[in-house]
Design a protein around this motif. Structure first.
Motif, PDB file in Angstrom:
ATOM      1  N   GLN A 191     -19.964 -32.197 -16.581  1.00 46.98           N
ATOM      2  CA  GLN A 191     -19.156 -32.414 -15.390  1.00 46.98           C
ATOM      3  C   GLN A 191     -19.231 -31.217 -14.450  1.00 46.98           C
ATOM      4  N   VAL A 192     -19.172 -30.006 -15.014  1.00 49.66           N
ATOM      5  CA  VAL A 192     -19.276 -28.796 -14.191  1.00 49.66           C
ATOM      6  C   VAL A 192     -20.596 -28.781 -13.430  1.00 49.66           C
ATOM      7  N   VAL A 193     -21.686 -29.056 -14.162  1.00 51.04           N
ATOM      8  CA  VAL A 193     -23.015 -29.046 -13.546  1.00 51.04           C
ATOM      9  C   VAL A 193     -23.131 -30.114 -12.468  1.00 51.04           C
ATOM     10  N   ILE A 194     -22.588 -31.314 -12.738  1.00 52.57           N
ATOM     11  CA  ILE A 194     -22.670 -32.401 -11.760  1.00 52.57           C
ATOM     12  C   ILE A 194     -21.922 -32.043 -10.483  1.00 52.57           C
ATOM     13  N   PHE A 195     -20.714 -31.476 -10.617  1.00 52.57           N
ATOM     14  CA  PHE A 195     -19.952 -31.076  -9.438  1.00 52.57           C
ATOM     15  C   PHE A 195     -20.726 -30.046  -8.613  1.00 52.57           C
ATOM     16  N   ILE A 196     -21.311 -29.058  -9.302  1.00 54.77           N
ATOM     17  CA  ILE A 196     -22.052 -28.015  -8.603  1.00 54.77           C
ATOM     18  C   ILE A 196     -23.293 -28.591  -7.923  1.00 54.77           C
ATOM     19  N   LEU A 197     -24.007 -29.485  -8.618  1.00 61.42           N
ATOM     20  CA  LEU A 197     -25.209 -30.085  -8.046  1.00 61.42           C
ATOM     21  C   LEU A 197     -24.883 -30.926  -6.808  1.00 61.42           C
ATOM     22  N   ILE A 198     -23.776 -31.694  -6.883  1.00 64.20           N
ATOM     23  CA  ILE A 198     -23.388 -32.508  -5.735  1.00 64.20           C
ATOM     24  C   ILE A 198     -23.030 -31.605  -4.559  1.00 64.20           C
ATOM     25  N   ALA A 199     -22.338 -30.493  -4.852  1.00 66.37           N
ATOM     26  CA  ALA A 199     -21.990 -29.540  -3.787  1.00 66.37           C
ATOM     27  C   ALA A 199     -23.240 -28.979  -3.125  1.00 66.37           C
ATOM     28  N   ILE A 200     -24.242 -28.668  -3.949  1.00 60.86           N
ATOM     29  CA  ILE A 200     -25.511 -28.151  -3.416  1.00 60.86           C
ATOM     30  C   ILE A 200     -26.217 -29.211  -2.568  1.00 60.86           C
ATOM     31  N   LEU A 201     -26.217 -30.453  -3.075  1.00 63.11           N
ATOM     32  CA  LEU A 201     -26.882 -31.535  -2.351  1.00 63.11           C
ATOM     33  C   LEU A 201     -26.231 -31.761  -0.976  1.00 63.11           C
ATOM     34  N   ILE A 202     -24.905 -31.598  -0.905  1.00 66.22           N
ATOM     35  CA  ILE A 202     -24.206 -31.776   0.366  1.00 66.22           C
ATOM     36  C   ILE A 202     -24.632 -30.706   1.370  1.00 66.22           C
ATOM     37  N   LEU A 203     -24.825 -29.485   0.867  1.00 64.07           N
ATOM     38  CA  LEU A 203     -25.151 -28.353   1.752  1.00 64.07           C
ATOM     39  C   LEU A 203     -26.627 -28.326   2.176  1.00 64.07           C
ATOM     40  N   ILE A 204     -27.479 -28.968   1.378  1.00 69.68           N
ATOM     41  CA  ILE A 204     -28.917 -28.961   1.708  1.00 69.68           C
ATOM     42  C   ILE A 204     -29.197 -29.755   2.990  1.00 69.68           C
TER      43      ILE A 204
END
Length: 204
Positions: A191-204
């Motif tokens: 869950q931690v990794v998924i939240f961080i990955l989604i945050a990164i995807l939003i910023l890309i």
């Protein structure tokens, strides 16, 4: 009208089934907390579509897309919220996800609200709708606002059905997952990794 709606529904189902952040999040939530919590999260995620549909219908998404500063602010807010959720999961006890006591203390309303905010603060959803919806208008010279809402409702309905099916399917294997003591730790970090990955995807 049907000549446009049937292809739209087909495309929407294929897009929803594709391995995106929303369906993965519902899957993880359902395994960790049960189908009821997964469904609550699904309702929240799908309800956020109303906001994006309204923005597209009234042209606000186009304004956001044209303003780099506004678009950047929305992306940053969305990413910060997801990183906050990742931090909350990081601080949590991994055993909570598998204990009945932990489930009782989880508010369905908070899960709904969390899914809703996740969807609303992701500007890429609005931009995607802006690119996707206009191609399926069956009367471009007519009342386009009403047509956008019809398309939005169809997209919401099919997404909700698919997300709920995913939630119940995930719940069926939760017993197997719980039989392994390390499952809680794995799902916590997932869950931690998924939240961080989604945050990164939003910023890309």
């Amino acid at each position: 009208m049907l000549e446009q709606l049937i292809p739209f529904l087909t495309a929407s189902i294929l897009l929803t089934f594709s391995p995106g952040p929303d369906i993965i999040y519902v899957l993880v939530r359902s395994i960790a907390y049960g189908a009821k919590q997964g469904v609550a999260t699904a309702f929240g995620l799908v309800s956020g579509i109303i906001i994006h549909t309204s923005l597209v219908a009234f042209g606000v998404s186009a304004i956001i897309r044209q303003s780099d500063t506004t678009f950047l602010i929305i992306k940053i807010l969305g990413a910060l919220y997801l990183l906050y959720l990742a931090y909350q999961v990081y601080r949590s006890n991994p055993e909570i996800a598998f204990s009945s006591e932990g489930i009782k203390h989880k508010s369905l309303l908070s899960l709904f609200r969390q899914g809703f905010i996740m969807n609303v603060l992701n500007p890429k959803v609005g931009i995607f709708f802006l690119a996707f919806f206009p191609g399926f208008l069956w009367e471009p010279d007519g009342n386009t606002v009403w047509q956008f809402y019809v398309l939005g409702f169809i997209f919401m309905l099919q997404a909700l059905i698919i997300f709920c099916l995913v939630a119940f399917a995930a719940n069926r294997i939760s017993g197997w997952v719980r039989s392994y003591p390390s499952s809680g730790i794995f799902l916590k970090w997932l869950q931690v990794v998924i939240f961080i990955l989604i945050a990164i995807l939003i910023l890309i």
